[in-house]
Scaffold this active site. Structure first.
Site, PDB file in Angstrom:
ATOM      1  N   LYS A  13     -34.696 -18.766 -53.148  1.00  0.00           N
ATOM      2  CA  LYS A  13     -33.929 -19.472 -54.189  1.00  0.00           C
ATOM      3  C   LYS A  13     -32.494 -18.973 -54.278  1.00  0.00           C
ATOM      4  O   LYS A  13     -31.561 -19.751 -54.306  1.00  0.00           O
ATOM      5  CB  LYS A  13     -34.593 -19.310 -55.573  1.00  0.00           C
ATOM      6  CG  LYS A  13     -35.900 -20.049 -55.730  1.00  0.00           C
ATOM      7  CD  LYS A  13     -36.345 -20.075 -57.195  1.00  0.00           C
ATOM      8  CE  LYS A  13     -36.581 -18.714 -57.794  1.00  0.00           C
ATOM      9  NZ  LYS A  13     -37.673 -17.949 -57.167  1.00  0.00           N
ATOM     10  N   ARG A  88     -38.514 -20.942 -66.479  1.00  0.00           N
ATOM     11  CA  ARG A  88     -39.611 -20.280 -65.780  1.00  0.00           C
ATOM     12  C   ARG A  88     -40.935 -20.437 -66.507  1.00  0.00           C
ATOM     13  O   ARG A  88     -41.926 -19.871 -66.091  1.00  0.00           O
ATOM     14  CB  ARG A  88     -39.281 -18.796 -65.668  1.00  0.00           C
ATOM     15  CG  ARG A  88     -39.236 -18.293 -64.229  1.00  0.00           C
ATOM     16  CD  ARG A  88     -38.776 -16.873 -64.286  1.00  0.00           C
ATOM     17  NE  ARG A  88     -38.929 -16.122 -63.096  1.00  0.00           N
ATOM     18  CZ  ARG A  88     -37.936 -15.805 -62.276  1.00  0.00           C
ATOM     19  NH1 ARG A  88     -36.735 -16.284 -62.465  1.00  0.00           N
ATOM     20  NH2 ARG A  88     -38.153 -15.003 -61.266  1.00  0.00           N
ATOM     21  N   ARG A 127     -36.301  -7.683 -48.103  1.00  0.00           N
ATOM     22  CA  ARG A 127     -35.047  -8.177 -48.698  1.00  0.00           C
ATOM     23  C   ARG A 127     -34.143  -7.022 -49.132  1.00  0.00           C
ATOM     24  O   ARG A 127     -34.602  -6.037 -49.700  1.00  0.00           O
ATOM     25  CB  ARG A 127     -35.410  -9.039 -49.907  1.00  0.00           C
ATOM     26  CG  ARG A 127     -34.212  -9.502 -50.702  1.00  0.00           C
ATOM     27  CD  ARG A 127     -34.525 -10.710 -51.489  1.00  0.00           C
ATOM     28  NE  ARG A 127     -35.353 -10.445 -52.660  1.00  0.00           N
ATOM     29  CZ  ARG A 127     -35.741 -11.414 -53.491  1.00  0.00           C
ATOM     30  NH1 ARG A 127     -35.416 -12.660 -53.260  1.00  0.00           N
ATOM     31  NH2 ARG A 127     -36.484 -11.122 -54.536  1.00  0.00           N
ATOM     32  N   ARG A 161     -34.328  -4.199 -54.405  1.00  0.00           N
ATOM     33  CA  ARG A 161     -34.554  -4.361 -55.836  1.00  0.00           C
ATOM     34  C   ARG A 161     -35.810  -3.621 -56.267  1.00  0.00           C
ATOM     35  O   ARG A 161     -36.810  -3.640 -55.577  1.00  0.00           O
ATOM     36  CB  ARG A 161     -34.733  -5.857 -56.161  1.00  0.00           C
ATOM     37  CG  ARG A 161     -33.447  -6.548 -56.485  1.00  0.00           C
ATOM     38  CD  ARG A 161     -33.619  -8.035 -56.523  1.00  0.00           C
ATOM     39  NE  ARG A 161     -34.704  -8.489 -57.381  1.00  0.00           N
ATOM     40  CZ  ARG A 161     -34.958  -9.775 -57.640  1.00  0.00           C
ATOM     41  NH1 ARG A 161     -34.211 -10.712 -57.101  1.00  0.00           N
ATOM     42  NH2 ARG A 161     -35.950 -10.109 -58.429  1.00  0.00           N
ATOM     43  N   ARG A 172     -45.512 -10.571 -59.847  1.00  0.00           N
ATOM     44  CA  ARG A 172     -44.563 -11.679 -60.027  1.00  0.00           C
ATOM     45  C   ARG A 172     -45.153 -12.991 -59.519  1.00  0.00           C
ATOM     46  O   ARG A 172     -44.930 -14.053 -60.092  1.00  0.00           O
ATOM     47  CB  ARG A 172     -43.234 -11.356 -59.325  1.00  0.00           C
ATOM     48  CG  ARG A 172     -42.427 -10.307 -60.097  1.00  0.00           C
ATOM     49  CD  ARG A 172     -41.343  -9.695 -59.248  1.00  0.00           C
ATOM     50  NE  ARG A 172     -40.344 -10.640 -58.814  1.00  0.00           N
ATOM     51  CZ  ARG A 172     -39.580 -10.490 -57.731  1.00  0.00           C
ATOM     52  NH1 ARG A 172     -39.722  -9.417 -56.983  1.00  0.00           N
ATOM     53  NH2 ARG A 172     -38.682 -11.381 -57.428  1.00  0.00           N
TER      54      ARG A 172
HETATM   55  P1  AMP Z   1     -35.217 -13.349 -60.177  1.00  0.00           P
HETATM   56  O1  AMP Z   1     -33.992 -12.677 -59.735  1.00  0.00           O
HETATM   57  O2  AMP Z   1     -35.010 -14.803 -60.512  1.00  0.00           O
HETATM   58  O3  AMP Z   1     -36.386 -13.147 -59.226  1.00  0.00           O
HETATM   59  O4  AMP Z   1     -35.660 -12.673 -61.566  1.00  0.00           O
HETATM   60  C1  AMP Z   1     -35.992 -11.303 -61.618  1.00  0.00           C
HETATM   61  C2  AMP Z   1     -36.733 -11.004 -62.911  1.00  0.00           C
HETATM   62  O5  AMP Z   1     -35.884 -11.309 -64.029  1.00  0.00           O
HETATM   63  C3  AMP Z   1     -38.002 -11.794 -63.153  1.00  0.00           C
HETATM   64  O6  AMP Z   1     -39.126 -11.256 -62.487  1.00  0.00           O
HETATM   65  C4  AMP Z   1     -38.110 -11.709 -64.667  1.00  0.00           C
HETATM   66  O7  AMP Z   1     -38.568 -10.441 -65.071  1.00  0.00           O
HETATM   67  C5  AMP Z   1     -36.655 -11.822 -65.104  1.00  0.00           C
HETATM   68  N1  AMP Z   1     -36.275 -13.238 -65.303  1.00  0.00           N
HETATM   69  C6  AMP Z   1     -35.385 -13.963 -64.584  1.00  0.00           C
HETATM   70  N2  AMP Z   1     -35.301 -15.213 -65.053  1.00  0.00           N
HETATM   71  C7  AMP Z   1     -36.153 -15.298 -66.093  1.00  0.00           C
HETATM   72  C8  AMP Z   1     -36.547 -16.327 -66.987  1.00  0.00           C
HETATM   73  N3  AMP Z   1     -36.035 -17.575 -66.881  1.00  0.00           N
HETATM   74  N4  AMP Z   1     -37.445 -16.039 -67.943  1.00  0.00           N
HETATM   75  C9  AMP Z   1     -37.959 -14.805 -68.064  1.00  0.00           C
HETATM   76  N5  AMP Z   1     -37.678 -13.785 -67.251  1.00  0.00           N
HETATM   77  C10 AMP Z   1     -36.782 -14.019 -66.260  1.00  0.00           C
END
Ligand code: AMP
Length: 218
Positions: A13, A88, A127, A161, A172
């Site tokens: 993404k 989400r 990654r 990360r 996740r």
């Molecule tokens: P990402 O970088 O999109 O994979 O997001 C990393 C982490 O940030 C996720 O595993 C969640 O803990 C948090 N996070 C990101 N976007 C959201 C969202 N829309 N709602 C809740 N938690 C989020």
């Protein structure tokens, strides 16, 4: 255009969003990036989010929705945006509908990046992200940087990360299935979903997504 990008962790993404946003000249809004920026700046919001993120859980809606709304209301997003990682869950999708309705706007498409589950774990464990801006993303096997540990684009340090470790990745994925997947049906009911097979080279996937968006806009 106003676009939502969905897909499991590791679907690409962030990588695709960066290219698509550039091609479409709209801002790439990633709630994950916004949380990580808050964490590195030591803000109150970052402190609230960190424990949830490290455990692979969603950050509570009260925190997330307000942060996303603030970002969508910035002037650069007036003519469109690409949302990556938001919404989400169903509550966030409904909140987004409300925000857009209030602004007399609507979504144009929801791109669903589809990747087999075994590929996801492979992708995530290799990654590496750039510490400087969080937008430059490499993979030790699929798209390695020229110098180990150094970003080709800006020279920043590459790191893994915290939540990309295998046990957190599995959590996740579980959260994705239970919380996030239902939003795909929600958007299917609005006839917005375009499914993009996300295996293959990065630029091929970008081309597939651009072609799909052009069809949607036609
Ligand atoms: P990402 O970088 O999109 O994979 O997001 C990393 C982490 O940030 C996720 O595993 C969640 O803990 C948090 N996070 C990101 N976007 C959201 C969202 N829309 N709602 C809740 N938690 C989020």
């Amino acid at each position: 255009m106003r676009i939502v990008l969905v897909g499991p962790p590791g679907a690409g993404k962030g990588t695709q969003a960066a290219y698509l946003a550039e091609n479409l000249a709209i801002p790439h809004i990633s709630t994950g990036d916004l949380f990580r920026a808050n964490i590195s700046q030591g803000t109150e919001l970052g402190k609230q989010a960190k424990a949830y993120m490290d455990a692979g859980n969603l950050v509570p809606d009260e925190v997330t929705i307000g942060m996303a709304k603030d970002r969508m209301e910035q002037p650069d997003a007036a003519n469109g945006f690409l949302l990556d990682g938001f919404p989400r869950n169903l509550a966030q999708a409904e909140a987004l509908d409300g925000i857009l309705q209030d602004a007399d706007q609507k979504l144009d498409a929801v791109l669903d990046l589809e990747v087999p589950e075994e590929e996801v774990v492979k992708r995530i464990s290799g990654r590496r992200m750039c510490r400087k801006d969080g937008k430059h993303i490499f993979h030790v096997e699929y798209s390695p940087s020229k110098t180990d540990g150094v970003c080709d684009i800006c020279g920043g340090e590459l790191y893994q990360r915290e939540d990309d470790r295998e046990d957190t990745v599995r959590k996740r994925l579980e959260v994705y299935h239970t919380e996030t997947e239902p939003i795909i049906d929600y958007y299917k009911a609005q006839d917005l979903v375009v499914t993009i097979p996300a295996l293959g080279k990065v630029d091929e996937v970008t081309q597939r997504a651009m072609a799909a968006l052009e069809r949607e806009a036609a």
